[in-house]
Structure formats: C-alpha cells, structure tokens
Design a protein around this motif. Structure first.
Motif, PDB file in Angstrom:
ATOM      1  N   LEU A  17       0.845  -1.208   0.000  1.00 24.92           N
ATOM      2  CA  LEU A  17       0.000   0.000   0.000  1.00 24.92           C
ATOM      3  C   LEU A  17       0.876   1.252   0.000  1.00 24.92           C
ATOM      4  O   LEU A  17       0.613   2.216  -0.713  1.00 24.92           O
ATOM      5  CB  LEU A  17      -0.938   0.007   1.205  1.00 24.92           C
ATOM      6  N   ASP A  20       2.288   1.681  -3.468  1.00 23.93           N
ATOM      7  CA  ASP A  20       1.254   2.171  -4.397  1.00 23.93           C
ATOM      8  C   ASP A  20       0.962   3.646  -4.126  1.00 23.93           C
ATOM      9  O   ASP A  20       0.754   4.429  -5.050  1.00 23.93           O
ATOM     10  CB  ASP A  20      -0.027   1.340  -4.254  1.00 23.93           C
ATOM     11  N   THR A  49      -8.695   8.397 -10.545  1.00 28.50           N
ATOM     12  CA  THR A  49      -8.829   6.948 -10.777  1.00 28.50           C
ATOM     13  C   THR A  49      -7.814   6.189  -9.931  1.00 28.50           C
ATOM     14  O   THR A  49      -8.149   5.184  -9.294  1.00 28.50           O
ATOM     15  CB  THR A  49      -8.608   6.634 -12.274  1.00 28.50           C
ATOM     16  N   PHE A  52      -8.954   6.215  -6.379  1.00 30.90           N
ATOM     17  CA  PHE A  52     -10.071   5.267  -6.196  1.00 30.90           C
ATOM     18  C   PHE A  52      -9.527   3.842  -6.092  1.00 30.90           C
ATOM     19  O   PHE A  52      -9.906   3.080  -5.187  1.00 30.90           O
ATOM     20  CB  PHE A  52     -11.060   5.352  -7.359  1.00 30.90           C
ATOM     21  N   GLY A  53      -8.582   3.513  -6.972  1.00 30.68           N
ATOM     22  CA  GLY A  53      -7.970   2.176  -6.952  1.00 30.68           C
ATOM     23  C   GLY A  53      -7.278   1.905  -5.629  1.00 30.68           C
ATOM     24  O   GLY A  53      -7.463   0.844  -5.015  1.00 30.68           O
ATOM     25  N   LYS A  56      -9.686   1.259  -2.839  1.00 37.15           N
ATOM     26  CA  LYS A  56     -10.266  -0.095  -2.871  1.00 37.15           C
ATOM     27  C   LYS A  56      -9.275  -1.108  -2.284  1.00 37.15           C
ATOM     28  O   LYS A  56      -9.650  -2.035  -1.570  1.00 37.15           O
ATOM     29  CB  LYS A  56     -10.598  -0.485  -4.315  1.00 37.15           C
ATOM     30  N   GLU A  57      -7.981  -0.908  -2.584  1.00 37.60           N
ATOM     31  CA  GLU A  57      -6.947  -1.810  -2.039  1.00 37.60           C
ATOM     32  C   GLU A  57      -6.911  -1.685  -0.510  1.00 37.60           C
ATOM     33  O   GLU A  57      -6.873  -2.681   0.220  1.00 37.60           O
ATOM     34  CB  GLU A  57      -5.575  -1.467  -2.609  1.00 37.60           C
ATOM     35  N   ASP A  59      -9.281  -0.598   1.489  1.00 36.37           N
ATOM     36  CA  ASP A  59     -10.515  -1.156   2.054  1.00 36.37           C
ATOM     37  C   ASP A  59     -10.429  -2.672   2.121  1.00 36.37           C
ATOM     38  O   ASP A  59     -10.782  -3.298   3.133  1.00 36.37           O
ATOM     39  CB  ASP A  59     -11.703  -0.726   1.178  1.00 36.37           C
ATOM     40  N   PHE A  60      -9.899  -3.257   1.064  1.00 35.39           N
ATOM     41  CA  PHE A  60      -9.757  -4.717   0.991  1.00 35.39           C
ATOM     42  C   PHE A  60      -8.796  -5.204   2.073  1.00 35.39           C
ATOM     43  O   PHE A  60      -9.099  -6.123   2.824  1.00 35.39           O
ATOM     44  CB  PHE A  60      -9.245  -5.097  -0.398  1.00 35.39           C
ATOM     45  N   ALA A  61      -7.657  -4.539   2.201  1.00 31.30           N
ATOM     46  CA  ALA A  61      -6.639  -4.956   3.193  1.00 31.30           C
ATOM     47  C   ALA A  61      -7.174  -4.792   4.616  1.00 31.30           C
ATOM     48  O   ALA A  61      -6.921  -5.612   5.494  1.00 31.30           O
ATOM     49  CB  ALA A  61      -5.377  -4.121   3.007  1.00 31.30           C
TER      50      ALA A  61
ATOM     51  N   LEU B  16     -13.724 -12.740   0.250  1.00 30.72           N
ATOM     52  CA  LEU B  16     -14.039 -11.315   0.066  1.00 30.72           C
ATOM     53  C   LEU B  16     -14.172 -10.997  -1.424  1.00 30.72           C
ATOM     54  O   LEU B  16     -15.110 -10.310  -1.848  1.00 30.72           O
ATOM     55  CB  LEU B  16     -12.933 -10.441   0.668  1.00 30.72           C
ATOM     56  N   PHE B  52     -13.319  -1.944 -12.207  1.00 32.34           N
ATOM     57  CA  PHE B  52     -11.959  -1.421 -11.981  1.00 32.34           C
ATOM     58  C   PHE B  52     -11.571  -1.630 -10.508  1.00 32.34           C
ATOM     59  O   PHE B  52     -10.478  -2.109 -10.213  1.00 32.34           O
ATOM     60  CB  PHE B  52     -11.886   0.073 -12.336  1.00 32.34           C
ATOM     61  N   GLY B  53     -12.514  -1.313  -9.614  1.00 30.65           N
ATOM     62  CA  GLY B  53     -12.244  -1.482  -8.177  1.00 30.65           C
ATOM     63  C   GLY B  53     -11.920  -2.928  -7.837  1.00 30.65           C
ATOM     64  O   GLY B  53     -10.944  -3.224  -7.136  1.00 30.65           O
ATOM     65  N   LYS B  56      -8.506  -3.999  -8.990  1.00 31.08           N
ATOM     66  CA  LYS B  56      -7.427  -3.514  -8.122  1.00 31.08           C
ATOM     67  C   LYS B  56      -7.318  -4.401  -6.872  1.00 31.08           C
ATOM     68  O   LYS B  56      -6.232  -4.703  -6.394  1.00 31.08           O
ATOM     69  CB  LYS B  56      -7.701  -2.067  -7.686  1.00 31.08           C
ATOM     70  N   GLU B  57      -8.473  -4.835  -6.351  1.00 29.95           N
ATOM     71  CA  GLU B  57      -8.460  -5.718  -5.170  1.00 29.95           C
ATOM     72  C   GLU B  57      -7.801  -7.049  -5.531  1.00 29.95           C
ATOM     73  O   GLU B  57      -6.977  -7.579  -4.786  1.00 29.95           O
ATOM     74  CB  GLU B  57      -9.900  -5.973  -4.686  1.00 29.95           C
ATOM     75  N   PHE B  60      -4.107  -6.654  -5.962  1.00 31.80           N
ATOM     76  CA  PHE B  60      -3.493  -6.496  -4.637  1.00 31.80           C
ATOM     77  C   PHE B  60      -3.383  -7.861  -3.941  1.00 31.80           C
ATOM     78  O   PHE B  60      -2.328  -8.239  -3.438  1.00 31.80           O
ATOM     79  CB  PHE B  60      -4.347  -5.544  -3.801  1.00 31.80           C
ATOM     80  N   ARG B  63      -0.680  -9.963  -5.637  1.00 35.40           N
ATOM     81  CA  ARG B  63       0.681  -9.511  -5.286  1.00 35.40           C
ATOM     82  C   ARG B  63       1.019  -9.934  -3.852  1.00 35.40           C
ATOM     83  O   ARG B  63       2.163 -10.159  -3.507  1.00 35.40           O
ATOM     84  CB  ARG B  63       0.799  -7.992  -5.437  1.00 35.40           C
ATOM     85  N   LEU B  64      -0.015 -10.003  -3.018  1.00 38.20           N
ATOM     86  CA  LEU B  64       0.203 -10.402  -1.618  1.00 38.20           C
ATOM     87  C   LEU B  64       0.423 -11.907  -1.500  1.00 38.20           C
ATOM     88  O   LEU B  64       0.801 -12.396  -0.431  1.00 38.20           O
ATOM     89  CB  LEU B  64      -1.042 -10.029  -0.789  1.00 38.20           C
TER      90      LEU B  64
END
Lengths: 93, 93
Positions: A17, A20, A49, A52-53, A56-57, A59-61, B16, B52-53, B56-57, B60, B63-64
């Motif tokens: 993160l 990025d 953009t 936003f990307g 989302k990363e 939020d996911f993490a 998720l 797109f969101g 990106k998740e 991510f 990559r993890l």
C-alpha cells in the motif's frame, strides 16, 4: 509455515500500500514540477482513478485484517493533502 | 497465532473477492431484469468503476500471494462475460 510467514502478509500488505501510494505521490510531484507546462487535461481524472484504486486496495486490506483502518486512512489523507496543494497551485497558475 | 490463522487470510481474501464479485453480478442482473425500463444512462459507468475497483483488489491480493492469479482472472473473466451479455441485450432492445 513458520510464524514469520504469518506476519509476512501484514508487513507485505502495508508495504504494498505504501509503494502504491508513493507511485501516486510521484504522479502528483510530476504535475507540480510541470505547472508551467500546459496541464495535461486528464491529469485530475488519472489521479482520481488512481486514488479510487488505492482506496479499494486499502478497504480490501482492512477488511482482511491485514492493515489497521487508521493506517489506511492516514495514507489516503496524506495523498489528499498533496492533491489539494496541487489543485490550488494549478488553479492559481 | 495458530496455523489455521495463517490459512485464514487466504480463505478470507478469496471469500471477500467472491462476495465483491457477486455484488457486481447482482448489479448486472438488476439491469438485465429491467431492460424494458429506460436504461439508467450511467449504469455502464457504474459497472466499469466497480469492475476497476474489483480488479485492483484482485491485483493487490495476487501480489500479496493470498490469491492465485488464475483464480483472480477467472473471477473477472466471468463477470466480463455477463457484462457483454448485458451490453448486447441492451443494444438489441
């Protein structure tokens, strides 16, 4: 799988993160350094953009429990600050 | 941290992404079910942003090392297929 492999995911998530976020920061700096040049009309769209990307990363993490919510928020807030400095500079130009 | 906590991140990441993909699928189904209604002009924009969101998740998580690249690609490909079915149906309408 040793215990350091466990921590690995958390460290790796935070590091990814951060990396990025740094890429977006570089984009912002390039724009700042080239304010005198005709602004690429889409740079705000590109940065939005990218933001936003990244959100989302983050939020996911966070939902995965790999990154603390406050840490994620701090990363975005710092970039937002840089973005508004850029925006002001380009409108004052 | 017991070893099942290790697996937890991988299972959770996959779960998720699946849940996020299902949310987009629901959006697509709503549009499909309402083809006779005047199409919300922004639905493609909304779905593109959602895709797109999700991409990106997935990137991510890959990559993890939490999600296999092929699994991530499969999730996106299946949604892309649904999107093109929707797109065709709405243009044929």
């Amino acid at each position: 799988m040793t215990s350091d492999m466990i921590i690995n995911h958390k460290d790796k998530a935070n590091a990814l993160l951060k990396a990025d976020a740094d890429k977006i920061l570089k984009l912002i700096k390039v724009q700042m350094d080239n304010l005198t040049m005709p602004q690429c009309p889409l740079y705000e769209e590109v940065l939005d953009t990218q933001m936003f990307g990244l959100s989302k990363e983050i939020d996911f993490a966070t939902r995965l429990g790999l990154v603390d919510e406050t840490v994620g928020k701090k990363i975005l807030d710092e970039l937002e600050k840089e973005l508004s400095v850029l925006h002001e500079a380009s409108t004052r130009k």
